[in-house]
Design an enzyme around this catalytic site. Structure first.
Site, PDB file in Angstrom:
ATOM      1  N   ARG A 193      48.772  39.064 -12.484  1.00 14.12           N
ATOM      2  CA  ARG A 193      47.843  39.586 -13.489  1.00 14.12           C
ATOM      3  C   ARG A 193      48.650  40.443 -14.457  1.00 14.12           C
ATOM      4  O   ARG A 193      49.751  40.884 -14.127  1.00 14.12           O
ATOM      5  CB  ARG A 193      46.757  40.427 -12.813  1.00 14.12           C
ATOM      6  CG  ARG A 193      47.325  41.635 -12.121  1.00 14.12           C
ATOM      7  CD  ARG A 193      46.316  42.351 -11.270  1.00 14.12           C
ATOM      8  NE  ARG A 193      46.859  43.607 -10.830  1.00 14.12           N
ATOM      9  CZ  ARG A 193      46.602  44.141  -9.631  1.00 14.12           C
ATOM     10  NH1 ARG A 193      45.857  43.517  -8.759  1.00 14.12           N
ATOM     11  NH2 ARG A 193      47.127  45.306  -9.310  1.00 14.12           N
TER      12      ARG A 193
ATOM     13  N   ASN B 129       0.543   1.884   6.928  1.00 17.44           N
ATOM     14  CA  ASN B 129       0.307   1.030   5.768  1.00 17.44           C
ATOM     15  C   ASN B 129       0.421   1.806   4.466  1.00 17.44           C
ATOM     16  O   ASN B 129       0.761   1.251   3.438  1.00 17.44           O
ATOM     17  CB  ASN B 129      -1.077   0.385   5.855  1.00 17.44           C
ATOM     18  CG  ASN B 129      -1.172  -0.566   7.034  1.00 17.44           C
ATOM     19  OD1 ASN B 129      -0.211  -1.255   7.370  1.00 17.44           O
ATOM     20  ND2 ASN B 129      -2.312  -0.577   7.678  1.00 17.44           N
TER      21      ASN B 129
ATOM     22  N   ARG C   5       0.805  -1.224   0.000  1.00 20.36           N
ATOM     23  CA  ARG C   5       0.000   0.000   0.000  1.00 20.36           C
ATOM     24  C   ARG C   5       0.841   1.279   0.000  1.00 20.36           C
ATOM     25  O   ARG C   5       0.337   2.358  -0.243  1.00 20.36           O
ATOM     26  CB  ARG C   5      -0.968  -0.018   1.211  1.00 20.36           C
ATOM     27  CG  ARG C   5      -2.044  -1.076   1.092  1.00 20.36           C
ATOM     28  CD  ARG C   5      -2.748  -1.370   2.404  1.00 20.36           C
ATOM     29  NE  ARG C   5      -1.992  -2.297   3.249  1.00 20.36           N
ATOM     30  CZ  ARG C   5      -2.429  -2.781   4.413  1.00 20.36           C
ATOM     31  NH1 ARG C   5      -3.611  -2.396   4.885  1.00 20.36           N
ATOM     32  NH2 ARG C   5      -1.688  -3.616   5.110  1.00 20.36           N
TER      33      ARG C   5
HETATM   34  C1  UD1 Z   1      -1.793  -6.127  11.551  1.00 22.39           C
HETATM   35  C2  UD1 Z   1      -2.689  -7.002  12.423  1.00 22.39           C
HETATM   36  C3  UD1 Z   1      -3.905  -6.175  12.849  1.00 22.39           C
HETATM   37  C4  UD1 Z   1      -3.451  -4.954  13.600  1.00 22.39           C
HETATM   38  C5  UD1 Z   1      -2.437  -4.141  12.768  1.00 22.39           C
HETATM   39  C6  UD1 Z   1      -1.826  -3.063  13.638  1.00 22.39           C
HETATM   40  C7  UD1 Z   1      -2.421  -9.272  11.597  1.00 22.39           C
HETATM   41  C8  UD1 Z   1      -3.043 -10.379  10.831  1.00 22.39           C
HETATM   42  N1  UD1 Z   1      -3.110  -8.153  11.663  1.00 22.39           N
HETATM   43  O1  UD1 Z   1      -2.519  -5.796  10.375  1.00 22.39           O
HETATM   44  O2  UD1 Z   1      -4.755  -6.953  13.685  1.00 22.39           O
HETATM   45  O3  UD1 Z   1      -4.568  -4.161  13.924  1.00 22.39           O
HETATM   46  O4  UD1 Z   1      -1.384  -4.974  12.287  1.00 22.39           O
HETATM   47  O5  UD1 Z   1      -1.017  -2.195  12.905  1.00 22.39           O
HETATM   48  O6  UD1 Z   1      -1.369  -9.459  12.139  1.00 22.39           O
HETATM   49  N2  UD1 Z   1       4.782  -8.898   8.027  1.00 22.39           N
HETATM   50  C9  UD1 Z   1       5.733  -9.895   7.918  1.00 22.39           C
HETATM   51  N3  UD1 Z   1       5.465 -10.998   7.168  1.00 22.39           N
HETATM   52  C10 UD1 Z   1       4.300 -11.159   6.534  1.00 22.39           C
HETATM   53  C11 UD1 Z   1       3.315 -10.146   6.642  1.00 22.39           C
HETATM   54  C12 UD1 Z   1       3.584  -9.032   7.398  1.00 22.39           C
HETATM   55  O7  UD1 Z   1       6.825  -9.781   8.491  1.00 22.39           O
HETATM   56  O8  UD1 Z   1       4.122 -12.198   5.887  1.00 22.39           O
HETATM   57  C13 UD1 Z   1       5.091  -7.695   8.820  1.00 22.39           C
HETATM   58  C14 UD1 Z   1       4.988  -6.425   8.005  1.00 22.39           C
HETATM   59  O9  UD1 Z   1       6.255  -6.084   7.431  1.00 22.39           O
HETATM   60  C15 UD1 Z   1       4.558  -5.401   9.040  1.00 22.39           C
HETATM   61  C16 UD1 Z   1       3.783  -6.232  10.070  1.00 22.39           C
HETATM   62  O10 UD1 Z   1       4.133  -7.575   9.844  1.00 22.39           O
HETATM   63  O11 UD1 Z   1       5.652  -4.787   9.661  1.00 22.39           O
HETATM   64  C17 UD1 Z   1       2.281  -6.048   9.956  1.00 22.39           C
HETATM   65  O12 UD1 Z   1       1.842  -6.440   8.675  1.00 22.39           O
HETATM   66  P1  UD1 Z   1       0.674  -5.704   7.899  1.00 22.39           P
HETATM   67  O13 UD1 Z   1       0.450  -6.419   6.622  1.00 22.39           O
HETATM   68  O14 UD1 Z   1       0.929  -4.274   7.832  1.00 22.39           O
HETATM   69  O15 UD1 Z   1      -0.564  -6.009   8.877  1.00 22.39           O
HETATM   70  P2  UD1 Z   1      -1.885  -5.148   9.053  1.00 22.39           P
HETATM   71  O16 UD1 Z   1      -2.796  -5.439   7.918  1.00 22.39           O
HETATM   72  O17 UD1 Z   1      -1.558  -3.744   9.317  1.00 22.39           O
HETATM   73 CA    CA Z   2       0.243  -2.603   9.259  1.00 21.62          CA
END
Ligand code: UD1
Ligand code: CA
Length: 459
Positions: A436, A224, A14
């Site tokens: 100069r 995000n 995003r």
């Molecule tokens: C996540 C939480 C949500 C919470 C929010 C708070 C989950 C499923 N959801 O959602 O409940 O309200 O954070 O900000 O956890 N990441 C990895 N590996 C992956 C996916 C993500 O390391 O496979 C890391 C990302 O780099 C990031 C963090 O985990 O730093 C959160 O991931 P993101 O996809 O932003 O989760 P949200 O949808 O924000």
């Molecule tokens: Ca997040």
């Protein structure tokens, strides 16, 4: 025993950026550096960073930090999948695992400490940080009872209409009893809208889950997209300026100025409008910066005045005036009582105490002694097209307007350089140097020209 794991493997789709999300900058440091710093005060025994998307780039950016363990998650199949990668790493570990989302950068160390102490006193398997948000869109919703006991977390996209009305949100900060978590991690499923393994699902699988509501909901803003990045930047800027206002710094127009966390200020510093301080800056008592000034990674003594100028990777003594429109580039080292005036550029150069470069000059790769007076338009020609060479000018020397000093060259002390000179040879102490052409006078020139131009008369 305490281990900290930071989730930093995601791409950050995003953000629409070539840069991995956790490397986006905020008030001078990256998101992940901030998250690491917030956990460091707890002095964990282990610090694990889960990397995946552009893992090498993320690792490189943190190479200067000691004792950080990188764990690779490939592919990135959700936050639960990310923490599953710790199973082999933390085999035999008994203690707490603090999990921090790498994109929640404003978290205060005190809030994590509170979470940890609540977790320890309640004997829960997991304790998570929550916040009540006016607009909880995008966050996981926490289903909890009045005693702080949590039964489940439902992601925004998996919520029913009714569940969406719940404003208690998951901050993405958890303290787990590692042994209990390790039992349930392998049982996660991808039965959700994104088809990913969610760390949040472990909460419903563990016997006792509790939450602590953070006092200041701003702290748990997750990033995000760029809108949230901008929002966090402005919150952080506000925090920083508020702190320094309380420490005795005047901002005449705080809204138009930005700071980084690596800045420190003495007493009675005045920051005028449109002034920005980046990186690590140390600003002494009584300095006045701006308007329209950029200072980056610089140390300024006391009572330094900088107007409409750029100062980068430079050191400036006390009682120095800079600008307007000066450029102190990396390696500039200016002693006390110097004056750097309009349209002057300095680079890799030292100026001794009381020296002045007041107008329209380039001083590159040079060492100037004390009380040197550099005349208007003096240029140091430091580059021969292949290499840079140094120039040295002794104490109390003066260069006339429009002098060119071709490096390498050494001017002794108390040297005078005649205006308009181009010098290529060293000059001994006390000498006058002229390079100069001699002035030529042709009297009656205009009359002569007139005579030539006269048309021949016809008769
Ligand atoms: C996540 C939480 C949500 C919470 C929010 C708070 C989950 C499923 N959801 O959602 O409940 O309200 O954070 O900000 O956890 N990441 C990895 N590996 C992956 C996916 C993500 O390391 O496979 C890391 C990302 O780099 C990031 C963090 O985990 O730093 C959160 O991931 P993101 O996809 O932003 O989760 P949200 O949808 O924000
Ligand atoms: Ca997040």
């Amino acid at each position: 025993m305490l281990a900290v794991a930071i989730l930093a493997a995601g791409k950050g789709t995003r953000m629409k950026s070539a840069l991995p999300k956790v490397l986006q900058p905020l008030a001078g440091s990256t998101l992940v550096e901030r998250v690491l710093a917030s956990a460091d005060s707890l002095q964990p025994q282990r610090r694990l960073l889960i990397v995946g998307h552009q893992a090498e780039r993320v690792e490189q950016s943190l190479a200067h930090l000691q004792g950080l363990e990188f764990v690779v998650q490939q592919p990135q199949n959700g936050t639960g999948h990310a923490v599953q990668q710790l199973l082999p790493e933390l085999k035999g570990f008994s203690g707490e695992l603090l999990v921090l989302n790498g994109d929640v950068p404003l978290l205060r160390a005190e809030s994590i400490a509170q979470l940890l102490s609540k977790h320890r006193s309640s004997g829960a398997d997991v304790t998570l940080l929550t916040a009540r948000l006016e607009d909880p869109t995008g966050y996981g919703r926490v289903i909890a009872d009045g005693d702080g006991k949590v039964s489940a977390i439902v992601e925004h996209r998996d919520c029913s209409e009714e569940q969406r009305l719940n404003t208690l949100t998951n901050a993405g900060i958890y303290c787990f009893n590692w042994k209990a978590l390790a039992e349930v991690l392998p049982k996660l499923s991808t039965d959700n809208d994104q088809g990913e393994l969610y760390l949040t699902d472990t909460v419903a699988m563990l016997p006792k889950a509790m939450h602590v509501e953070v006092a200041d909901a701003d702290e748990v803003t997750g990033i995000n997209d760029r809108r949230q990045l901008a929002l966090c930047e402005s919150m952080l800027q506000e925090r920083l300026k508020e702190h320094w206002l309380m420490e005795g710094v005047t901002f005449t127009d705080p809204a138009s100025c930005t700071l980084s966390e690596g800045c420190s200020f003495g007493r009675d510093v005045v920051i005028e409008p449109q002034t920005h301080l980046r990186g690590r800056c140390q600003i002494g008592d009584g300095c006045r910066l701006g308007p329209g000034t950029l200072v980056e990674d610089a140390v300024l003594g006391e009572r330094v005045r900088v107007i409409h100028s750029v100062v980068r990777e430079a050191r400036v003594g006390s009682d120095v005036a800079v600008g307007p429109f000066a450029h102190l580039r990396p390696g500039s080292d200016v002693a006390d009582h110097c004056r750097i005036g309009n349209f002057v550029e300095l680079k890799q150069s030292q100026l001794g105490e009381g020296s002045k470069v007041n107008h329209l000059s380039y001083i590159g790769d040079a060492d100037l002694g004390r009380d040197v007076n550099v005349g208007a338009g003096t240029i140091i020609a430091n580059y021969d097209g292949v290499r840079k060479h140094r120039t040295s000018i002794g104490d109390r020397s003066k260069t006339g307007a429009n002098s060119v000093l071709v490096a390498p060259i050494v001017l002794g002390s108390e040297v005078t350089v005649g205006a308009g000179s181009t010098l290529t040879k060293d000059v001994p102490n006390g000498a006058l140097a002229l390079g100069r052409s001699k002035q030529l006078i042709k009297e009656g020139w205009s009359g002569l020209k007139g005579a030539v131009q006269q048309k021949p008369t016809q008769d």
